[in-house]
Design a protein around this motif. Structure first.
Motif, mmCIF file in Angstrom:
data_model
loop_
_atom_site.group_PDB
_atom_site.id
_atom_site.type_symbol
_atom_site.label_atom_id
_atom_site.label_comp_id
_atom_site.label_asym_id
_atom_site.label_seq_id
_atom_site.Cartn_x
_atom_site.Cartn_y
_atom_site.Cartn_z
ATOM 1 N N MET A 143 0.777 -1.251 -0.131
ATOM 2 C CA MET A 143 0.188 -0.079 0.032
ATOM 3 C C MET A 143 0.822 1.132 -0.149
ATOM 4 S SD MET A 143 -3.010 -0.652 2.940
ATOM 5 C CE MET A 143 -3.472 0.979 3.037
ATOM 6 N N MET A 144 1.981 1.182 0.691
ATOM 7 C CA MET A 144 2.958 2.205 0.687
ATOM 8 C C MET A 144 3.904 2.531 -0.478
ATOM 9 S SD MET A 144 1.642 3.805 3.438
ATOM 10 C CE MET A 144 3.166 4.819 4.072
ATOM 11 N N LYS A 145 4.046 1.631 -1.715
ATOM 12 C CA LYS A 145 5.012 1.633 -2.267
ATOM 13 C C LYS A 145 5.357 2.769 -2.883
ATOM 14 C CE LYS A 145 2.599 -0.993 -5.981
ATOM 15 N NZ LYS A 145 2.315 -2.514 -6.288
ATOM 16 N N MET A 146 4.447 3.697 -3.395
ATOM 17 C CA MET A 146 4.767 5.058 -3.858
ATOM 18 C C MET A 146 5.671 5.845 -2.888
ATOM 19 S SD MET A 146 2.774 5.839 -6.268
ATOM 20 C CE MET A 146 2.402 7.723 -6.486
ATOM 21 N N VAL A 147 6.062 5.380 -1.559
ATOM 22 C CA VAL A 147 6.758 6.201 -0.793
ATOM 23 C C VAL A 147 8.052 5.118 -0.541
ATOM 24 C CG1 VAL A 147 5.976 8.175 0.106
ATOM 25 C CG2 VAL A 147 5.418 5.951 1.165
ATOM 26 N N THR A 148 7.849 3.878 -0.404
ATOM 27 C CA THR A 148 8.780 3.002 0.017
ATOM 28 C C THR A 148 9.712 2.488 -1.153
ATOM 29 O OG1 THR A 148 7.373 0.977 -0.162
ATOM 30 C CG2 THR A 148 7.592 1.823 2.090
ATOM 31 N N GLY A 149 9.000 2.515 -2.510
ATOM 32 C CA GLY A 149 9.698 1.929 -3.619
ATOM 33 C C GLY A 149 9.460 0.299 -3.478
ATOM 34 N N SER A 150 10.145 -0.369 -4.318
ATOM 35 C CA SER A 150 9.631 -1.695 -4.395
ATOM 36 C C SER A 150 11.013 -2.615 -4.435
ATOM 37 C CB SER A 150 8.990 -2.060 -5.632
ATOM 38 O OG SER A 150 7.714 -1.376 -5.638
ATOM 39 N N LYS A 151 11.973 -1.832 -3.736
ATOM 40 C CA LYS A 151 13.382 -2.924 -3.964
ATOM 41 C C LYS A 151 13.349 -3.804 -2.665
ATOM 42 C CE LYS A 151 18.384 -1.623 -4.182
ATOM 43 N NZ LYS A 151 19.115 -0.997 -2.994
ATOM 44 N N PHE A 152 13.467 -4.898 -3.087
ATOM 45 C CA PHE A 152 13.700 -6.128 -1.982
ATOM 46 C C PHE A 152 15.218 -6.469 -1.783
ATOM 47 C CE2 PHE A 152 9.460 -6.271 -3.790
ATOM 48 C CZ PHE A 152 8.743 -5.908 -2.482
ATOM 49 N N PRO A 153 15.458 -6.978 -0.497
ATOM 50 C CA PRO A 153 14.532 -7.386 0.655
ATOM 51 C C PRO A 153 14.336 -5.938 1.310
ATOM 52 C CG PRO A 153 16.939 -8.001 1.078
ATOM 53 C CD PRO A 153 16.782 -7.704 -0.558
ATOM 54 N N MET A 154 13.097 -5.889 1.879
ATOM 55 C CA MET A 154 12.796 -4.839 2.660
ATOM 56 C C MET A 154 12.806 -4.910 3.945
ATOM 57 S SD MET A 154 9.401 -2.306 1.476
ATOM 58 C CE MET A 154 10.102 -2.218 -0.510
ATOM 59 N N GLY A 155 13.155 -4.356 4.823
ATOM 60 C CA GLY A 155 12.925 -4.474 6.341
ATOM 61 C C GLY A 155 11.674 -3.961 6.909
ATOM 62 N N LEU A 156 11.213 -4.555 7.902
ATOM 63 C CA LEU A 156 9.990 -4.098 8.425
ATOM 64 C C LEU A 156 10.207 -3.691 10.003
ATOM 65 C CD1 LEU A 156 7.455 -6.914 7.644
ATOM 66 C CD2 LEU A 156 7.587 -4.755 6.606
ATOM 67 N N GLY A 157 9.111 -2.644 10.393
ATOM 68 C CA GLY A 157 9.241 -2.255 11.447
ATOM 69 C C GLY A 157 9.900 -0.772 11.765
ATOM 70 N N SER A 158 9.125 0.236 12.411
ATOM 71 C CA SER A 158 9.617 1.560 12.150
ATOM 72 C C SER A 158 9.834 2.246 13.660
ATOM 73 C CB SER A 158 8.461 2.304 11.577
ATOM 74 O OG SER A 158 7.274 2.158 12.499
ATOM 75 N N GLU A 159 9.826 1.396 14.638
ATOM 76 C CA GLU A 159 10.266 2.032 16.070
ATOM 77 C C GLU A 159 10.599 0.899 17.063
ATOM 78 O OE1 GLU A 159 6.944 3.997 17.893
ATOM 79 O OE2 GLU A 159 5.810 2.156 17.722
ATOM 80 N N ALA A 160 11.528 1.143 18.105
ATOM 81 C CA ALA A 160 12.092 0.197 18.658
ATOM 82 C C ALA A 160 12.742 0.739 19.988
ATOM 83 C CB ALA A 160 13.189 -0.599 18.183
ATOM 84 N N SER A 161 13.132 0.191 20.980
ATOM 85 C CA SER A 161 13.819 0.377 21.962
ATOM 86 C C SER A 161 15.240 -0.440 22.427
ATOM 87 C CB SER A 161 13.001 0.488 23.279
ATOM 88 O OG SER A 161 12.596 -0.709 23.727
ATOM 89 N N GLY A 162 16.041 -0.073 22.947
ATOM 90 C CA GLY A 162 17.194 -1.038 23.334
ATOM 91 C C GLY A 162 18.332 -0.085 23.717
ATOM 92 N N VAL A 163 19.634 -0.878 23.749
ATOM 93 C CA VAL A 163 20.694 -0.216 24.001
ATOM 94 C C VAL A 163 21.813 -0.140 23.381
ATOM 95 C CG1 VAL A 163 22.582 -0.718 25.967
ATOM 96 C CG2 VAL A 163 20.341 -1.335 26.607
ATOM 97 N N VAL A 164 22.444 1.074 23.301
ATOM 98 C CA VAL A 164 23.466 1.494 22.323
ATOM 99 C C VAL A 164 24.604 0.644 22.399
ATOM 100 C CG1 VAL A 164 24.944 3.407 21.410
ATOM 101 C CG2 VAL A 164 22.821 3.922 22.081
ATOM 102 N N SER A 165 24.894 -0.207 21.324
ATOM 103 C CA SER A 165 26.197 -0.830 21.352
ATOM 104 C C SER A 165 27.573 -0.605 20.916
ATOM 105 C CB SER A 165 25.752 -2.296 21.101
ATOM 106 O OG SER A 165 25.471 -2.315 19.636
ATOM 107 N N GLU A 166 27.094 0.525 19.772
ATOM 108 C CA GLU A 166 28.445 0.942 19.205
ATOM 109 C C GLU A 166 27.940 2.338 18.429
ATOM 110 O OE1 GLU A 166 31.024 -0.618 15.434
ATOM 111 O OE2 GLU A 166 29.843 -2.049 16.336
ATOM 112 N N VAL A 167 28.896 3.185 18.712
ATOM 113 C CA VAL A 167 28.536 4.634 17.912
ATOM 114 C C VAL A 167 29.721 4.980 17.067
ATOM 115 C CG1 VAL A 167 27.589 5.436 20.140
ATOM 116 C CG2 VAL A 167 29.919 5.757 19.854
ATOM 117 N N GLY A 168 29.352 5.694 16.020
ATOM 118 C CA GLY A 168 30.154 6.534 14.836
ATOM 119 C C GLY A 168 31.021 7.470 15.418
ATOM 120 N N ASN A 169 32.127 7.762 15.056
ATOM 121 C CA ASN A 169 33.079 8.667 15.360
ATOM 122 C C ASN A 169 32.637 9.954 15.514
ATOM 123 O OD1 ASN A 169 33.591 9.169 13.018
ATOM 124 N ND2 ASN A 169 35.475 7.783 12.693
#
Ligand SMILES: NC(=O)c1ccc[n+]([C@@H]2O[C@H](COP(=O)([O-])OP(=O)(O)OC[C@H]3O[C@@H](n4cnc5c(N)ncnc54)[C@H](OP(=O)(O)O)[C@@H]3O)[C@@H](O)[C@H]2O)c1
Length: 317
Positions: free
Chosen positions: A50-76
């Motif tokens: 339903m959202m392919k106008m905005v997501t495009g149709s390139k696969f594989p496509m990851g699912l899920g838009s929000e989460a919580s957790g613990v930072v394991s690595e940070v960029g410099n």
């Protein structure tokens, strides 16, 4: 590392749990070990195409838009977060939050205050920000505003009832019979059971009608508005944008649609309110990552009270 993805659009059956490689953060990115992820209607809308106008149709496509957790690595070039920080994050339309580890821009993460659990935080980003922005930026809600909130028992609605209360508005919530007491418990002054009374036939007039679940048309809502009333929905389609443009010029009653805008300061405000107990998150069901397809299908039925959460690694809570 397990993650959920699709390789074609479709129903429940297209959701796959696959082994992925560990992400490496870019300069301004962090990698988060995910504890919980929040389920949103966006997931089944993306899954079905339903959202392919905005997501495009390139696969594989990851699912899920929000989460919580613990930072394991940070960029410099990350300066706000460090390894070990508890965070809530959004991956937005890029998806990929149903994953044991996720890489995300530092800007899309917020530190979680100590009294808020990782589980509650997981379901707060998309719905919390949507409710806040629809009420304040679109709906101009303030003290004494009379608000009709359609979909008051859902993810967005549950936040919206509580936020409208904090803004000292008078809230009438709309839901079905099993949710009447729940919506009252969130702080609605009045509740309309739509299985008993059609909300579009109410005699009261409102400053704002916020149809969080897009259950009614502009035509049926318009008579419910006061002369300078505002109607806000969460379904930004071309017809809604046209109505928004037309009513902004030619009508004192305004029709507005909404697209989520990420805002870390607003998210921090919401987390503070959760920390102080002024806003609570209701989690009606929890599914393990192995059953993520079921969790998404359960939300698709349209009867979710509060939030559905996917448990990925609860050990850090
Ligand atoms: N545009 C954006 O940027 C944006 C951002 C976030 C969300 N959204 C959209 O906003 C919508 C709502 O999201 P959500 O997370 O709140 O959904 P949700 O939690 O899945 O909504 C489920 C709730 O809707 C209620 N409901 C269903 N039909 C109803 C009706 N006719 N009248 C009143 N309530 C009704 C159900 O209550 P009962 O069981 O009592 O009927 C249930 O509690 C979705 O379409 C989502 O995609 C858009």
């Amino acid at each position: 590392m397990k993650k959920a993805e699709i390789n074609r659009f479709g129903g429940y059956e297209v959701v796959e749990l696959v082994e992925g490689s560990f992400p490496t953060p870019g300069e301004k990115e962090v990698v988060v070990k995910v504890s919980y992820a929040g389920v949103n209607p966006l997931d089944w809308k993306v899954r079905s195409g339903m959202m392919k106008m905005v997501t495009g149709s390139k696969f594989p496509m990851g699912l899920g838009s929000e989460a919580s957790g613990v930072v394991s690595e940070v960029g410099n070039k990350v300066d706000r977060l460090k390894s070990g920080d508890r965070v809530v994050l959004t991956t937005g339309l890029k998806g990929g939050a149903y994953s044991e580890f996720v890489k995300v821009s530092e800007a899309n993460c917020c530190k979680i205050p100590s009294a808020v659990s990782l589980k509650d935080a997981a379901g707060s980003y998309i719905c919390g920000i949507t409710a806040l922005q629809c009420l304040t930026e679109k709906g101009k809600v303030g003290e004494g505003s009379q608000v009709l909130l359609i979909g008051a028992s859902g993810g967005v609605g549950s936040f919206a009832v509580q936020i409208a209360n904090l803004l000292r508005a008078e809230v009438t919530g709309v839901c079905s019979t099993p949710n009447v007491d729940y919506v009252k418990s969130l702080g609605a002054q009045k509740v309309v059971d739509y299985t008993v009374e059609n909300p579009t036939e109410l005699k009261e007039r409102f400053d704002l009608v916020f149809d969080a679940v897009n259950a009614h048309s502009w035509k049926t809502i318009k008579p419910l508005l006061k002369p300078k009333g505002i109607y806000v929905n969460t379904m930004p389609d071309p017809v809604m944008f046209l109505r928004q443009a037309l009513t902004s010029v030619f009508s004192s009653k305004k029709c507005k649609t909404y697209i989520l805008r990420l805002d870390r300061e607003q998210m921090s405000w919401l987390l503070d309110k959760m920390d102080s107990g002024e806003i609570r998150v209701t989690i009606s069901k929890t599914f393990p990552l192995e059953q993520v397809a079921n969790a998404i299908s359960e939300n698709e039925i349209g009867r979710t009270r509060g939030k559905i959460i996917v448990e990925i690694d609860p050990s850090s809570n």
